[in-house]
Design an enzyme around this catalytic site. Structure first.
Site, PDB file in Angstrom:
ATOM      1  N   LYS A 143     -18.668  -6.607  36.302  1.00 19.02           N
ATOM      2  CA  LYS A 143     -17.931  -6.780  35.230  1.00 19.02           C
ATOM      3  C   LYS A 143     -16.535  -5.906  35.000  1.00 19.02           C
ATOM      4  CE  LYS A 143     -21.788  -6.783  32.510  1.00 19.02           C
ATOM      5  NZ  LYS A 143     -22.958  -6.995  33.389  1.00 19.02           N
TER       6      LYS A 143
ATOM      7  N   HIS B  88     -32.186   0.221  37.328  1.00 22.69           N
ATOM      8  CA  HIS B  88     -30.926   0.819  37.466  1.00 22.69           C
ATOM      9  C   HIS B  88     -30.193   1.350  36.230  1.00 22.69           C
ATOM     10  CE1 HIS B  88     -30.930  -3.279  35.630  1.00 22.69           C
ATOM     11  NE2 HIS B  88     -29.712  -2.893  34.823  1.00 22.69           N
TER      12      HIS B  88
HETATM   13  C1  DD3 Z   1     -25.267 -11.067  36.941  1.00 23.60           C
HETATM   14  C2  DD3 Z   1     -26.743  -9.057  36.429  1.00 23.60           C
HETATM   15  C3  DD3 Z   1     -25.951  -9.773  37.487  1.00 23.60           C
HETATM   16  C4  DD3 Z   1     -24.313 -13.240  36.024  1.00 23.60           C
HETATM   17  C5  DD3 Z   1     -23.580 -12.129  36.022  1.00 23.60           C
HETATM   18  C6  DD3 Z   1     -24.253 -10.890  36.357  1.00 23.60           C
HETATM   19  N1  DD3 Z   1     -22.628  -5.653  39.960  1.00 23.60           N
HETATM   20  C7  DD3 Z   1     -24.455  -8.960  39.377  1.00 23.60           C
HETATM   21  C8  DD3 Z   1     -24.332 -10.170  41.545  1.00 23.60           C
HETATM   22  C9  DD3 Z   1     -23.847  -8.954  42.070  1.00 23.60           C
HETATM   23  C10 DD3 Z   1     -23.710  -7.910  39.977  1.00 23.60           C
HETATM   24  C11 DD3 Z   1     -23.441  -6.749  39.105  1.00 23.60           C
HETATM   25  C12 DD3 Z   1     -26.067 -12.132  37.128  1.00 23.60           C
HETATM   26  C13 DD3 Z   1     -24.756 -10.022  40.127  1.00 23.60           C
HETATM   27 CL1  DD3 Z   1     -22.224 -11.969  35.013  1.00 23.60          CL
HETATM   28  C14 DD3 Z   1     -25.695 -13.209  36.669  1.00 23.60           C
HETATM   29  O1  DD3 Z   1     -24.862  -8.961  37.883  1.00 23.60           O
HETATM   30  C15 DD3 Z   1     -23.410  -8.094  41.167  1.00 23.60           C
HETATM   31  N2  DD3 Z   1     -22.670  -6.920  41.693  1.00 23.60           N
HETATM   32  N3  DD3 Z   1     -23.871  -6.540  37.893  1.00 23.60           N
HETATM   33  C16 DD3 Z   1     -22.354  -5.930  41.124  1.00 23.60           C
HETATM   34  N4  DD3 Z   1     -21.534  -4.793  41.451  1.00 23.60           N
END
Ligand code: DD3
Length: 327
Positions: A197, A267
Protein backbone atom coordinates in the site's frame (compact mmCIF):
# COMPACT_ATOMS: atom_id res chain seq x y z
CA UNK A 1 1.47 -25.77 19.38
CA UNK A 2 3.88 -26.88 16.69
CA UNK A 3 7.48 -25.77 16.94
CA UNK A 4 9.05 -23.63 14.28
CA UNK A 5 12.13 -25.61 13.53
CA UNK A 6 12.12 -25.79 9.77
CA UNK A 7 10.54 -24.24 6.75
CA UNK A 8 6.95 -25.45 6.93
CA UNK A 9 5.72 -27.20 3.84
CA UNK A 10 2.70 -25.90 2.00
CA UNK A 11 1.14 -26.10 -1.42
CA UNK A 12 3.68 -25.37 -4.15
CA UNK A 13 3.43 -21.64 -4.86
CA UNK A 14 2.83 -20.32 -8.33
CA UNK A 15 5.96 -18.99 -9.91
CA UNK A 16 4.07 -16.34 -11.84
CA UNK A 17 4.17 -12.90 -10.29
CA UNK A 18 0.83 -12.09 -8.66
CA UNK A 19 -1.03 -9.48 -10.70
CA UNK A 20 -0.97 -7.19 -7.66
CA UNK A 21 2.82 -6.97 -7.81
CA UNK A 22 2.47 -4.95 -10.99
CA UNK A 23 0.94 -2.15 -8.93
CA UNK A 24 4.49 -1.17 -8.01
CA UNK A 25 4.80 0.59 -11.32
CA UNK A 26 8.59 0.17 -11.46
CA UNK A 27 8.62 -3.20 -13.18
CA UNK A 28 8.87 -3.20 -16.97
CA UNK A 29 5.81 -4.36 -18.87
CA UNK A 30 5.73 -8.12 -19.29
CA UNK A 31 3.16 -10.39 -20.92
CA UNK A 32 0.30 -11.33 -18.60
CA UNK A 33 0.55 -8.10 -16.66
CA UNK A 34 -2.68 -6.37 -15.77
CA UNK A 35 -3.93 -3.53 -17.94
CA UNK A 36 -7.24 -1.83 -18.64
CA UNK A 37 -7.89 -3.56 -22.00
CA UNK A 38 -11.40 -5.01 -21.86
CA UNK A 39 -12.00 -3.42 -18.47
CA UNK A 40 -15.53 -2.46 -17.62
CA UNK A 41 -16.53 -0.49 -14.56
CA UNK A 42 -19.16 -2.34 -12.56
CA UNK A 43 -19.62 -0.08 -9.54
CA UNK A 44 -17.93 1.93 -6.82
CA UNK A 45 -17.60 -0.17 -3.68
CA UNK A 46 -16.39 2.63 -1.42
CA UNK A 47 -14.92 6.09 -1.65
CA UNK A 48 -13.39 8.48 0.79
CA UNK A 49 -13.02 12.17 -0.01
CA UNK A 50 -10.57 12.80 2.82
CA UNK A 51 -8.27 9.89 1.93
CA UNK A 52 -8.72 10.61 -1.80
CA UNK A 53 -9.38 6.95 -2.45
CA UNK A 54 -11.91 5.02 -4.47
CA UNK A 55 -12.47 1.25 -4.50
CA UNK A 56 -13.90 -0.03 -7.76
CA UNK A 57 -15.44 -3.32 -8.81
CA UNK A 58 -14.86 -4.03 -12.49
CA UNK A 59 -15.17 -6.86 -15.00
CA UNK A 60 -12.38 -7.93 -17.32
CA UNK A 61 -13.03 -9.89 -20.50
CA UNK A 62 -10.43 -12.59 -21.08
CA UNK A 63 -9.09 -13.51 -24.51
CA UNK A 64 -10.74 -16.91 -24.09
CA UNK A 65 -14.10 -15.18 -23.76
CA UNK A 66 -14.82 -15.57 -20.04
CA UNK A 67 -15.26 -12.52 -17.85
CA UNK A 68 -13.63 -12.19 -14.44
CA UNK A 69 -13.97 -9.77 -11.55
CA UNK A 70 -11.34 -7.21 -10.60
CA UNK A 71 -11.02 -4.80 -7.70
CA UNK A 72 -9.13 -1.60 -8.44
CA UNK A 73 -8.04 0.74 -5.65
CA UNK A 74 -7.10 4.27 -6.71
CA UNK A 75 -5.41 6.70 -4.35
CA UNK A 76 -3.99 10.17 -4.90
CA UNK A 77 -0.49 10.27 -3.46
CA UNK A 78 0.99 12.79 -1.00
CA UNK A 79 3.00 15.75 -2.30
CA UNK A 80 6.78 15.43 -2.33
CA UNK A 81 9.05 18.34 -1.61
CA UNK A 82 11.48 17.45 -4.38
CA UNK A 83 8.84 17.64 -7.10
CA UNK A 84 7.36 20.98 -6.01
CA UNK A 85 9.68 22.98 -8.31
CA UNK A 86 8.11 21.12 -11.26
CA UNK A 87 4.63 22.15 -10.09
CA UNK A 88 5.37 25.75 -9.14
CA UNK A 89 7.26 27.37 -11.99
CA UNK A 90 6.64 30.04 -14.58
CA UNK A 91 5.52 27.52 -17.21
CA UNK A 92 2.96 25.93 -14.89
CA UNK A 93 -0.45 25.38 -16.43
CA UNK A 94 -2.42 27.47 -13.91
CA UNK A 95 -6.07 28.43 -14.47
CA UNK A 96 -7.76 31.09 -12.39
CA UNK A 97 -11.04 29.90 -10.91
CA UNK A 98 -12.07 32.95 -8.91
CA UNK A 99 -10.57 35.99 -7.23
CA UNK A 100 -11.79 38.09 -4.28
CA UNK A 101 -9.58 40.68 -2.60
CA UNK A 102 -6.24 39.02 -1.76
CA UNK A 103 -7.75 35.53 -2.21
CA UNK A 104 -7.89 33.48 -5.36
CA UNK A 105 -8.38 29.82 -6.27
CA UNK A 106 -6.91 28.07 -9.29
CA UNK A 107 -6.65 24.76 -11.05
CA UNK A 108 -3.09 23.58 -11.57
CA UNK A 109 -2.53 20.93 -14.24
CA UNK A 110 0.80 19.24 -13.60
CA UNK A 111 2.59 17.11 -16.17
CA UNK A 112 1.42 13.47 -16.05
CA UNK A 113 4.69 12.41 -14.41
CA UNK A 114 3.87 14.59 -11.40
CA UNK A 115 0.26 13.56 -11.19
CA UNK A 116 0.41 9.81 -10.67
CA UNK A 117 -2.35 7.80 -9.03
CA UNK A 118 -1.36 4.83 -6.93
CA UNK A 119 -3.26 1.88 -8.35
CA UNK A 120 -3.67 -1.44 -6.60
CA UNK A 121 -5.20 -4.31 -8.54
CA UNK A 122 -6.72 -7.52 -7.26
CA UNK A 123 -7.28 -9.76 -10.26
CA UNK A 124 -8.92 -12.11 -10.48
CA UNK A 125 -10.89 -11.02 -7.43
CA UNK A 126 -13.22 -13.29 -5.46
CA UNK A 127 -16.62 -12.39 -4.01
CA UNK A 128 -14.79 -12.05 -0.65
CA UNK A 129 -12.47 -9.35 -2.00
CA UNK A 130 -15.40 -7.43 -3.43
CA UNK A 131 -17.33 -7.64 -0.16
CA UNK A 132 -14.26 -6.68 1.87
CA UNK A 133 -14.21 -3.23 0.32
CA UNK A 134 -17.96 -2.54 0.47
CA UNK A 135 -18.89 0.25 2.82
CA UNK A 136 -20.67 -1.42 5.74
CA UNK A 137 -21.87 -0.88 9.26
CA UNK A 138 -19.36 -2.05 11.88
CA UNK A 139 -20.06 -3.99 15.08
CA UNK A 140 -17.77 -4.19 18.11
CA UNK A 141 -17.17 -7.70 19.42
CA UNK A 142 -15.73 -8.50 22.85
CA UNK A 143 -14.06 -11.85 22.30
CA UNK A 144 -13.40 -13.69 25.58
CA UNK A 145 -10.95 -16.57 25.83
CA UNK A 146 -13.94 -18.95 25.63
CA UNK A 147 -15.29 -17.14 22.59
CA UNK A 148 -11.96 -17.60 20.85
CA UNK A 149 -11.94 -21.34 21.63
CA UNK A 150 -15.61 -21.92 20.80
CA UNK A 151 -16.29 -19.47 17.98
CA UNK A 152 -13.27 -17.79 16.40
CA UNK A 153 -10.75 -20.66 16.33
CA UNK A 154 -13.20 -23.19 14.78
CA UNK A 155 -14.28 -20.54 12.27
CA UNK A 156 -10.68 -19.82 11.24
CA UNK A 157 -10.03 -23.57 10.99
CA UNK A 158 -13.01 -23.99 8.64
CA UNK A 159 -11.84 -21.19 6.34
CA UNK A 160 -9.20 -21.47 3.68
CA UNK A 161 -7.64 -18.01 3.84
CA UNK A 162 -4.79 -18.11 1.38
CA UNK A 163 -1.52 -16.63 2.55
CA UNK A 164 0.30 -17.80 -0.59
CA UNK A 165 1.57 -14.28 -1.23
CA UNK A 166 3.20 -14.33 2.24
CA UNK A 167 4.93 -17.65 1.49
CA UNK A 168 6.06 -16.25 -1.87
CA UNK A 169 7.81 -13.42 0.02
CA UNK A 170 9.35 -15.77 2.61
CA UNK A 171 10.61 -18.09 -0.15
CA UNK A 172 11.84 -15.17 -2.34
CA UNK A 173 9.44 -16.18 -5.10
CA UNK A 174 7.96 -12.69 -5.15
CA UNK A 175 9.16 -9.21 -4.19
CA UNK A 176 12.65 -10.53 -3.34
CA UNK A 177 14.27 -7.32 -4.63
CA UNK A 178 12.08 -5.26 -2.27
CA UNK A 179 13.29 -6.89 0.96
CA UNK A 180 14.71 -4.28 3.35
CA UNK A 181 16.02 -6.65 6.00
CA UNK A 182 16.02 -10.35 6.81
CA UNK A 183 16.78 -12.33 9.92
CA UNK A 184 16.81 -15.81 8.36
CA UNK A 185 16.35 -17.95 11.49
CA UNK A 186 13.28 -20.21 10.95
CA UNK A 187 12.14 -19.77 14.57
CA UNK A 188 13.01 -16.19 15.49
CA UNK A 189 13.58 -14.76 12.02
CA UNK A 190 11.51 -12.47 9.81
CA UNK A 191 11.50 -10.47 6.59
CA UNK A 192 10.98 -6.70 6.61
CA UNK A 193 9.40 -5.42 3.40
CA UNK A 194 7.41 -2.35 2.32
CA UNK A 195 3.70 -2.97 2.52
CA UNK A 196 2.44 -2.68 -1.01
CA UNK A 197 0.00 0.00 0.00
CA UNK A 198 3.09 2.25 0.33
CA UNK A 199 4.65 3.54 -2.89
CA UNK A 200 7.98 4.33 -1.13
CA UNK A 201 8.15 7.74 -2.82
CA UNK A 202 7.89 9.69 0.46
CA UNK A 203 8.36 8.67 4.09
CA UNK A 204 5.30 10.63 5.32
CA UNK A 205 3.16 7.53 4.82
CA UNK A 206 5.91 4.98 5.50
CA UNK A 207 4.48 1.50 5.93
CA UNK A 208 6.52 -1.69 6.19
CA UNK A 209 5.59 -5.13 7.42
CA UNK A 210 7.71 -7.63 9.31
CA UNK A 211 6.63 -11.15 8.34
CA UNK A 212 7.75 -13.99 10.62
CA UNK A 213 9.46 -17.01 9.11
CA UNK A 214 7.59 -19.12 11.63
CA UNK A 215 4.35 -20.29 10.02
CA UNK A 216 2.28 -21.51 12.92
CA UNK A 217 1.48 -18.25 14.67
CA UNK A 218 -1.80 -17.11 13.12
CA UNK A 219 -2.37 -13.98 15.17
CA UNK A 220 -1.92 -12.13 18.45
CA UNK A 221 -4.08 -14.83 20.13
CA UNK A 222 -1.40 -17.48 19.52
CA UNK A 223 1.45 -15.48 21.06
CA UNK A 224 3.02 -16.75 24.30
CA UNK A 225 6.23 -15.98 26.17
CA UNK A 226 7.84 -18.55 23.87
CA UNK A 227 7.62 -15.94 21.10
CA UNK A 228 9.34 -13.15 23.05
CA UNK A 229 12.70 -13.65 21.27
CA UNK A 230 10.93 -13.41 17.89
CA UNK A 231 9.01 -10.27 18.89
CA UNK A 232 12.07 -8.59 20.38
CA UNK A 233 14.10 -9.39 17.27
CA UNK A 234 11.39 -7.88 15.06
CA UNK A 235 11.23 -4.76 17.24
CA UNK A 236 14.96 -4.11 17.48
CA UNK A 237 16.12 -5.17 14.03
CA UNK A 238 13.09 -3.58 12.38
CA UNK A 239 13.81 -0.22 14.01
CA UNK A 240 17.49 -0.47 13.12
CA UNK A 241 16.88 -1.44 9.48
CA UNK A 242 14.38 1.41 9.00
CA UNK A 243 16.82 3.89 10.51
CA UNK A 244 19.60 2.66 8.20
CA UNK A 245 17.46 2.74 5.05
CA UNK A 246 15.16 5.73 5.61
CA UNK A 247 16.91 7.65 8.40
CA UNK A 248 13.71 7.50 10.48
CA UNK A 249 14.44 7.11 14.23
CA UNK A 250 12.42 4.67 16.33
CA UNK A 251 10.64 7.57 18.07
CA UNK A 252 8.96 8.29 14.71
CA UNK A 253 7.61 4.76 14.25
CA UNK A 254 4.27 3.26 15.27
CA UNK A 255 4.94 -0.48 15.57
CA UNK A 256 1.90 -2.68 16.07
CA UNK A 257 -0.10 -5.83 15.29
CA UNK A 258 -3.70 -6.00 14.16
CA UNK A 259 -6.36 -8.05 15.88
CA UNK A 260 -8.21 -9.30 13.90
CA UNK A 261 -5.50 -9.25 11.23
CA UNK A 262 -6.37 -9.16 7.54
CA UNK A 263 -4.26 -12.30 6.99
CA UNK A 264 -3.55 -15.06 9.50
CA UNK A 265 0.23 -15.25 9.43
CA UNK A 266 2.08 -13.33 12.14
CA UNK A 267 3.13 -9.89 10.90
CA UNK A 268 3.95 -6.56 12.50
CA UNK A 269 3.24 -3.14 10.98
CA UNK A 270 5.77 -0.31 11.02
CA UNK A 271 4.18 3.04 10.08
CA UNK A 272 5.19 6.70 10.39
CA UNK A 273 3.85 8.05 13.68
CA UNK A 274 2.52 11.15 11.91
CA UNK A 275 0.59 9.03 9.42
CA UNK A 276 -2.96 8.06 10.29
CA UNK A 277 -2.67 4.63 8.67
CA UNK A 278 -5.89 2.68 8.15
CA UNK A 279 -6.22 0.20 11.02
CA UNK A 280 -4.52 2.30 13.71
CA UNK A 281 -7.74 2.59 15.74
CA UNK A 282 -7.71 1.42 19.39
CA UNK A 283 -9.99 -1.52 18.62
CA UNK A 284 -7.54 -2.96 16.12
CA UNK A 285 -3.94 -1.90 16.76
CA UNK A 286 -1.83 -3.44 19.55
CA UNK A 287 1.54 -1.78 20.09
CA UNK A 288 4.35 -4.34 19.82
CA UNK A 289 6.05 -2.84 22.89
CA UNK A 290 2.86 -3.42 24.94
CA UNK A 291 2.47 -6.93 23.54
CA UNK A 292 6.02 -7.74 24.67
CA UNK A 293 5.41 -6.32 28.16
CA UNK A 294 2.10 -8.16 28.52
CA UNK A 295 3.79 -11.45 27.65
CA UNK A 296 6.55 -10.71 30.17
CA UNK A 297 3.89 -10.16 32.86
CA UNK A 298 1.96 -13.27 31.92
CA UNK A 299 3.18 -15.87 29.41
CA UNK A 300 -0.47 -16.69 28.57
CA UNK A 301 -1.76 -13.13 28.52
CA UNK A 302 -3.24 -13.40 25.02
CA UNK A 303 -4.85 -16.78 25.67
CA UNK A 304 -6.70 -15.29 28.68
CA UNK A 305 -7.65 -11.73 27.84
CA UNK A 306 -10.85 -10.50 26.28
CA UNK A 307 -9.91 -8.82 23.01
CA UNK A 308 -12.19 -6.28 21.36
CA UNK A 309 -12.42 -5.70 17.63
CA UNK A 310 -14.85 -4.43 15.02
CA UNK A 311 -16.40 -6.61 12.33
CA UNK A 312 -18.35 -5.64 9.24
CA UNK A 313 -22.09 -6.40 9.14
CA UNK A 314 -21.72 -9.24 6.62
CA UNK A 315 -18.58 -10.81 8.11
CA UNK A 316 -19.29 -14.54 8.58
CA UNK A 317 -17.47 -14.38 11.93
CA UNK A 318 -19.99 -11.79 13.11
CA UNK A 319 -22.79 -14.19 12.16
CA UNK A 320 -21.15 -16.87 14.33
CA UNK A 321 -21.01 -14.51 17.31
CA UNK A 322 -24.69 -13.70 16.74
CA UNK A 323 -25.66 -17.38 16.51
CA UNK A 324 -23.94 -17.97 19.86
CA UNK A 325 -25.86 -15.05 21.37
CA UNK A 326 -22.68 -13.06 21.97
CA UNK A 327 -23.80 -9.88 20.14
C1 DD3 B 1 -3.83 -7.79 0.32
C2 DD3 B 1 -3.21 -8.03 2.67
C3 DD3 B 1 -2.78 -8.30 1.26
C4 DD3 B 1 -5.83 -6.82 -1.30
C5 DD3 B 1 -4.85 -6.00 -0.85
C6 DD3 B 1 -3.85 -6.47 -0.03
N1 DD3 B 1 2.45 -6.16 1.07
C7 DD3 B 1 -0.62 -8.06 0.08
C8 DD3 B 1 0.00 -9.39 -1.82
C9 DD3 B 1 1.31 -8.93 -1.77
C10 DD3 B 1 0.72 -7.54 0.15
C11 DD3 B 1 1.18 -6.59 1.10
C12 DD3 B 1 -4.83 -8.62 -0.12
C13 DD3 B 1 -0.95 -8.97 -0.90
CL1 DD3 B 1 -4.86 -4.35 -1.29
C14 DD3 B 1 -5.81 -8.15 -0.95
O1 DD3 B 1 -1.53 -7.64 1.02
C15 DD3 B 1 1.67 -8.00 -0.79
N2 DD3 B 1 2.96 -7.55 -0.75
N3 DD3 B 1 0.38 -6.05 2.03
C16 DD3 B 1 3.31 -6.64 0.16
N4 DD3 B 1 4.57 -6.18 0.17
Amino acid sequence: MAECVSEASGPEPKRRKPAAAAADGDAPCEPGEFNFDNFQLERILRENARDKTVFIHGKVGEDGGDVRDAVIILEKTPFRENTLPQLLNKNADLHLQMKNDIYSTHHLHPLPAFNEIKTTVIYPATEKHIKKYLQQQMYLVNETADDYRNITAPYLQSQTFSVQWVYNILEKKAEAERIIHEHPDPKNGFILIPDFKWNQKQVDDLHLIAISHCRDVKSLRDLTAEHLPLLQTILQEGQMAIFKRYNIPKSQLRIYLHYQPSYYHLHVHFTAVGYDAPGSMVERAHLLSSVIENLQFDPEYYQKRTLTFALKADDPLLQKFKEEGRI
